[in-house]
Scaffold this active site. Structure first.
Site, PDB file in Angstrom:
ATOM      1  N   THR A 108      24.901  11.589 -56.447  1.00 58.07           N
ATOM      2  CA  THR A 108      24.067  11.917 -57.595  1.00 58.07           C
ATOM      3  C   THR A 108      22.635  11.488 -57.266  1.00 58.07           C
ATOM      4  O   THR A 108      22.343  11.073 -56.152  1.00 58.07           O
ATOM      5  CB  THR A 108      24.552  11.165 -58.853  1.00 58.07           C
ATOM      6  OG1 THR A 108      24.258   9.761 -58.711  1.00 58.07           O
ATOM      7  CG2 THR A 108      26.052  11.337 -59.047  1.00 58.07           C
ATOM      8  N   CYS A 109      21.753  11.549 -58.271  1.00 56.60           N
ATOM      9  CA  CYS A 109      20.365  11.149 -58.034  1.00 56.60           C
ATOM     10  C   CYS A 109      20.264   9.648 -57.805  1.00 56.60           C
ATOM     11  O   CYS A 109      19.244   9.158 -57.320  1.00 56.60           O
ATOM     12  CB  CYS A 109      19.487  11.559 -59.209  1.00 56.60           C
ATOM     13  SG  CYS A 109      19.890  10.707 -60.750  1.00 56.60           S
ATOM     14  N   ASN A 110      21.323   8.904 -58.141  1.00 56.88           N
ATOM     15  CA  ASN A 110      21.236   7.445 -58.096  1.00 56.88           C
ATOM     16  C   ASN A 110      22.186   6.797 -57.096  1.00 56.88           C
ATOM     17  O   ASN A 110      22.163   5.586 -56.930  1.00 56.88           O
ATOM     18  CB  ASN A 110      21.530   6.885 -59.496  1.00 56.88           C
ATOM     19  CG  ASN A 110      20.854   5.552 -59.733  1.00 56.88           C
ATOM     20  OD1 ASN A 110      19.774   5.314 -59.230  1.00 56.88           O
ATOM     21  ND2 ASN A 110      21.508   4.687 -60.473  1.00 56.88           N
ATOM     22  N   ARG A 111      23.029   7.588 -56.431  1.00 53.80           N
ATOM     23  CA  ARG A 111      24.003   6.990 -55.505  1.00 53.80           C
ATOM     24  C   ARG A 111      24.588   8.073 -54.592  1.00 53.80           C
ATOM     25  O   ARG A 111      24.645   9.245 -54.958  1.00 53.80           O
ATOM     26  CB  ARG A 111      25.142   6.325 -56.280  1.00 53.80           C
ATOM     27  CG  ARG A 111      26.102   7.313 -56.932  1.00 53.80           C
ATOM     28  CD  ARG A 111      27.254   6.634 -57.667  1.00 53.80           C
ATOM     29  NE  ARG A 111      26.764   5.967 -58.859  1.00 53.80           N
ATOM     30  CZ  ARG A 111      26.810   4.651 -59.036  1.00 53.80           C
ATOM     31  NH1 ARG A 111      27.344   3.879 -58.116  1.00 53.80           N
ATOM     32  NH2 ARG A 111      26.341   4.105 -60.131  1.00 53.80           N
TER      33      ARG A 111
ATOM     34  N   GLU B 291      25.786   5.965 -69.663  1.00 56.09           N
ATOM     35  CA  GLU B 291      25.295   7.345 -69.616  1.00 56.09           C
ATOM     36  C   GLU B 291      26.436   8.356 -69.694  1.00 56.09           C
ATOM     37  O   GLU B 291      27.566   8.094 -69.298  1.00 56.09           O
ATOM     38  CB  GLU B 291      24.472   7.575 -68.345  1.00 56.09           C
ATOM     39  CG  GLU B 291      25.266   7.566 -67.060  1.00 56.09           C
ATOM     40  CD  GLU B 291      24.545   8.317 -65.958  1.00 56.09           C
ATOM     41  OE1 GLU B 291      24.235   9.497 -66.175  1.00 56.09           O
ATOM     42  OE2 GLU B 291      24.306   7.732 -64.899  1.00 56.09           O
TER      43      GLU B 291
ATOM     44  N   GLY C 256       8.837  20.133 -62.727  1.00 52.34           N
ATOM     45  CA  GLY C 256      10.265  20.388 -62.552  1.00 52.34           C
ATOM     46  C   GLY C 256      10.817  21.211 -63.699  1.00 52.34           C
ATOM     47  O   GLY C 256      10.206  21.310 -64.775  1.00 52.34           O
TER      48      GLY C 256
ATOM     49  N   GLY D  40      14.616  21.309 -63.940  1.00 50.45           N
ATOM     50  CA  GLY D  40      16.053  21.026 -63.941  1.00 50.45           C
ATOM     51  C   GLY D  40      16.494  20.399 -65.252  1.00 50.45           C
ATOM     52  O   GLY D  40      15.753  20.398 -66.243  1.00 50.45           O
TER      53      GLY D  40
END
Length: 392
Positions: free
Chosen positions: A27-30, A90, A165, A167
Site C-alpha cells: 500500500t502507500c504505507n507498507r 482506518e 492528483g 486518485g
C-alpha cells in the site's frame, strides 16, 4: 508496488526456495511479504528477489523487519484491523487486504494455510469493528490535512487552493474542501481527462471546483494559499527548483503545502524557503495521533487480537503435520539444495536469469514430490485412502 508488479512478484516468489504459499501486500504505507514456508529459506528467497529486481544492497537489509510464527499472525491481524496504520482504525485497509489475498489466489499462490490466516484476519477485523468504538473515531489523512488547514487559516472560503492528483485520496480531499465551504479549488493532474472527469463528477454545477491544465500549474501555484498533493508518482513532482521559480511572483506570501503521498510528492527542501510551511504524512500522524494508545477502542481491539492470535495458533498446531512429515520436507529441501549446488559447480556459472529459472524448476519439483508424499502418508496415518488436498 503497483497491482501488476505485485502479481509478477507473487508469481516469482511462489517458485522461490522454501516458499509454499505467498502473498504481497503493498500500500502507500507498507510493502510486506506474507509467506507460509521455511523461515530461513523463504526470507533468503525474498531478499534474493529484491536484490535482483530492485538492486537491494546488503546494508539495506536491516531496514526490513521479519516476524515469525505467533508474532507474524498477530501482525497480520493488527494490520487488517487498522491497528498498525498511520491513522489507527482506518477503513480502507480491509479492502486492501482482501484484494491482495484475491490476487494471490488468482495466481495459485495462496492455499489452505494462508487462506485460513487471511480469512481469520478479516473475521477479527469484523469483530473489532462490531465490538469496539475504534472505527467511529477514525481520521483519514485527508481529514487530518483539513483539520490542520482549518487550524492555520480558520476558514478556507477565501483561500486559493490547488490539489495535485486525481486518485482516491485527492477525491476525498476535494469533497472535504467543498464541504468546508472552499470557493476556489483547482485540480492539477498528469492525466487531464481524469482531472476533468473528476470535476464533472464531484463539482457538478458549482464553480468552486475547476480543472488546471498541466502547463498552467505554476500560474495557479503562484497564487495558492494551500497546496495538497496526493499523487502516485514514484518521485518528487514539486522540487526546490519549482519553488524557486515561484518566489518572485509570490512576494513572500505564506504558502501551506501538505503532502499526502508516499513516496513523497513534495521535496522537503521547499521548507527552506521563507513563508513556506510544508507537512507530510509523518507530521500529520504526530498532529492527529501521537500513538500514545489513547484512541478509543484501541486497547480493547488489541486484547481481541491477542486472544484471537493465541486461539488461532493453537488450532494450527493441533492440525499441523506430524514431526516426521516436517522432517521429510526439510530433508527433500536439503537434497534439492545440495544437488543444485553440485550442478552449478559442474556446469556453471550460469547467467542470472538461467540460474534463477533452474533454481525455480528444481524447487517446484521438490515441493510437488514432498506434497504428494505428505498427502499419501497423511492418508495412511488417518486410516483413509490417499487424496488430493487443494492448495497443498
Amino acid at each position: 508496488m503497483s497491482g501488476c508488479r505485485q502479481a509478477e512478484v507473487v508469481s516469482m516468489l511462489s517458485q522461490g526456495e522454501g516458499i509454499e504459499e505467498v502473498l504481497v501486500f503493498s500500500t502507500c504505507n507498507r510493502t510486506e511479504f506474507v509467506v507460509w514456508g521455511d523461515a530461513t529459506l523463504a526470507v533468503n528467497s525474498i531478499l534474493r528477489l529484491l536484490t535482483a529486481e530492485y538492486d537491494l544492497k546488503l546494508r539495506e537489509w536491516n531496514s526490513f523487519y521479519r516476524l515469525l510464527d505467533e508474532q507474524a499472525l498477530a501482525h497480520a491481524f493488527r494490520v487488517s484491523c487498522g491497528l498498525d496504520s498511520m491513522c489507527i482504525g482506518e477503513q480502507h485497509i480491509g479492502r486492501q487486504v482482501a484484494v491482495a489475498w484475491q490476487q494471490a489466489r488468482n495466481a495459485g499462490c495462496s492455499g489452505q494455510h494462508l487462506d485460513a490466516v487471511l480469512r481469520q484476519a478479516l473475521a477479527i477485523r469484523r469483530r473489532v469493528r462490531r465490538e469496539t468504538p475504534l472505527a467511529a473515531y477514525f481520521v483519514s489523512p485527508p481529514q487530518a490535512a483539513l483539520h490542520l488547514a482549518d487550524h492555520i487559516f480558520g476558514s478556507l472560503a477565501s483561500r486559493n487552493i490547488v490539489v495535485l492528483g486525481a486518485g482516491h485520496l485527492a477525491q476525498e480531499t476535494i469533497r472535504l474542501l467543498l464541504k468546508r465551504g472552499a470557493q476556489s479549488v483547482w485540480i492539477a493532474n498528469r492525466t487531464e481527462a481524469r482531472a476533468q472527469a473528476l470535476v464533472s463528477k464531484i463539482g457538478g454545477q458549482t464553480s468552486a471546483l475547476r480543472f488546471c491544465p498541466v502547463e498552467q500549474r505554476d500560474q495557479h501555484l503562484a497564487k495558492a494559499d494551500l497546496v495538497i498533493s496526493a499523487t502516485s508518482a514514484p518521485r518528487f513532482i514539486f522540487t526546490s527548483d519549482d519553488m524557486k521559480r515561484l518566489v518572485p511572483e509570490r512576494r513572500g506570501r505564506k504558502l501551506i503545502m501538505i503532502d499526502l503521498a508516499l513516496p513523497r510528492d513534495i521535496d522537503p527542501a521547499v521548507r527552506e524557503f521563507e513563508g513556506v510551511l510544508q507537512y507530510d504524512l509523518e507530521d500529520l500522524e504526530r498532529a492527529v495521533e501521537p500513538r500514545t494508545g489513547t484512541r478509543a477502542g484501541a486497547e480493547e481491539a488489541e486484547r481481541i487480537v491477542l486472544a484471537s492470535t493465541k486461539s488461532f495458533r493453537s488450532q494450527i498446531v493441533a492440525g499441523g503435520a506430524p514431526p516426521e512429515l516436517t522432517a521429510l520436507r526439510l530433508r527433500l529441501d536439503e537434497i534439492c539444495r545440495q544437488e543444485l549446488e553440485s550442478f552449478r559447480v559442474e556446469q556453471g556459472p550460469f547467467p542470472k536469469d538461467q540460474d534463477r529459472l533452474i533454481a525455480a524448476v528444481t524447487t517446484r519439483i521438490t515441493h510437488k514430490i514432498a506434497g504428494s508424499l505428505v498427502r499419501e502418508l497423511k492418508g495412511h496415518s488417518d486410516g483413509r485412502a490417499p487424496r488430493l488436498t487443494a492448495g497443498a
